[in-house]
Design an enzyme around this catalytic site. Sequence first.
Site, PDB file in Angstrom:
ATOM      1  N   ASP A   1       0.810  -1.215   0.000  1.00 24.67           N
ATOM      2  CA  ASP A   1       0.000   0.000   0.000  1.00 24.67           C
ATOM      3  C   ASP A   1       0.850   1.274   0.000  1.00 24.67           C
ATOM      4  OD1 ASP A   1      -2.335   1.440   0.060  1.00 24.67           O
ATOM      5  OD2 ASP A   1      -3.075   0.582   1.926  1.00 24.67           O
TER       6      ASP A   1
ATOM      7  N   GLU B   1     -13.751   1.773   0.015  1.00 25.45           N
ATOM      8  CA  GLU B   1     -13.078   2.112   1.267  1.00 25.45           C
ATOM      9  C   GLU B   1     -13.128   3.613   1.543  1.00 25.45           C
ATOM     10  OE1 GLU B   1      -8.404   2.954   0.596  1.00 25.45           O
ATOM     11  OE2 GLU B   1      -8.923   0.848   0.767  1.00 25.45           O
TER      12      GLU B   1
END
Length: 648
Positions: free
Chosen positions: A405, A460
């Site tokens: 990420d 998200e």
Amino acid sequence: MKHKPFFLFAVLISFLCIGNANAKTIDLKSPNGEIKVTVEVTDKISYSINYGNDLILDNCLLQMDLGTEVLGVDPKLKKTKRYAIQEEIRREIPLRTAIVKNDCEVLLLTFRNDYSVEFRAFNDGVAYRFITNKKGDVEVKGETFQINFPETYTAHLSKTGSFKTSYENPYSHVKTTDYKASDKMTTLPVLLSTDKSYKILISEADLSDYPCMFLKSTGNNGMESLFPPVPLEFGEDGDRSLKILKEADYIAKTSGSRSFPWRVFVISKEDKQIIENQLVFCLSRPNELPETDWIKPGQVSWEWWHDARLYGVDFRSGYNMDSYKYYIDFASKFGIPYIIMDEGWAKSTRDPFTPNPTIDLQELIRYGKSKNVKIVLWLTWLTVENHFDLFKTFSDWGIAGVKIDFMDRSDQWMVNYYERVAKEAAKHHLFVDFHGAFKPAGLERRYPNILSYEGVLGMEQGGRCTPENSIYLPFIRNAVGPMDFTPGSMLSAQPEDNRYTRANAMGSGTRAFQMALFVVFESGLQMLADNPVYYYREKECTDFISSVPVTWDELKVLHAEVGKSVVLARRHGDKWFIGAIAGNQPTEVTVSLDFLNEGKNYQFTYFQDGINADRQAMDYKKHSSTAKKGDTVTIHTVRNGGWAAVLE
């Protein structure tokens, strides 16, 4: 004296003829003859593209600045070569279809000074690239990709104010004549809509050892390229990033003998062709892994979206043993092969080897194995870079894959980082899901252990993620490769009612919309983002969701209208799944089931928006019947609604 004007005119004509003696006009047509590229070689290299009799891109410019010379300026054409490619490619990981047809006509233009420009024309698009044959390394100062529109188009852009971006900005929809040179640039892909119903999707393929391309307005009804420079010095910037302290005056330092990324135009007369296209795959280098049988795409249960806030259980929930065993049990019950342990599993985000004291990772791996569920671990890219030996360690532990990420950059260094990660992960039989990532650009073909990328305004993001924006994803972001959108909200809400919190995570769109996303959106690692507590409570929805495959043999686009609605049918083995989603307006579409096998009856189970779903998004109805080839189905969706079905 009276003849002097004639003499001057004759001299001028003679001069013009000599000056253009080397001018060349070269045409290239698609296999079906509908798309034509016209390349002009004068004191520059330019091209125009026609669809039938309609000019859709006009006098577009391509150049590459190597500092000591600019390729494409005063070009001297040495030779041309034409040939055709006709092949069927079997995908190692069939995320869209099992077989990809790669049919195109090729034009290779070779110039003095050791470079070429290659064009390819497909029935659904055009691509070109530079090829150089220079000694040693070269510094690419810049690349000119300049396109001009013959009339006003609508551009669907994801604008960004910086090269540092997570590719999570919503789409803007602007007239190309209103898009100013002073406006923000946009990430790729970019979709253009013309008044004559043509669509042009712009992206890139075979991206390697080179930065991603961005686009901005020329200020004159056109667009041109920008590229992030090569970073030279870095500084501390927390646990998941580095500050760039110094940049080079070039965008890439690379081998002088290589092919450069393809500049890709997917061109369609019907909107469905954008979704069906596989040009990025066709134009990228083939699989480089010696074996791929170990790569197992699948669904995954995810705890971060709802912060592992389980309830109705007899243990304290959170990032601990009892909770993770609960996720494993849930995944096992519904045949979900993976769980992700996201941020919170490790004692420190900087240390990939020491779990949180509340976790016995080895015991969880053992417990998961006993339930046929494997574990995926989340990491920041910086931690991976600082501990590149973790791939071997994770493999030895029995970890299945990694979610990496916060890259948030796409300069040459970072593009190369993706490749190093994919290669090292594959060496130890780990798959990769890139978050905080740029869009797919071909690396996933070379390394099929890359199962998905984020690079999308997904769920998200809570209330920022709306069906009004998501309805464009099949035509833009997902059209170039797998997309980790993280669908599956059981607390479904109309956008105005979305009150997302970590304790009560909500997803915009109706329940049927959320279910349909598992069919409509492609991802080799498809997340079930919501709380298992809700999935147990909504078992008939979960039974359907968890039955949807992530790999497919065949795709049929039954209906597609950019910005409004889409209906897709996908086949896996002898089952067909259908998903339909709509934007912020209700829709009614009638589709034919003529893709079913002749002479067979199918059990037909479908979920549709309930009568009150426009006001209470969790309202849905389940129906069962039988169906056969040639039957028609009328699909009604409310605003931000959906429809999902299986035929078996």
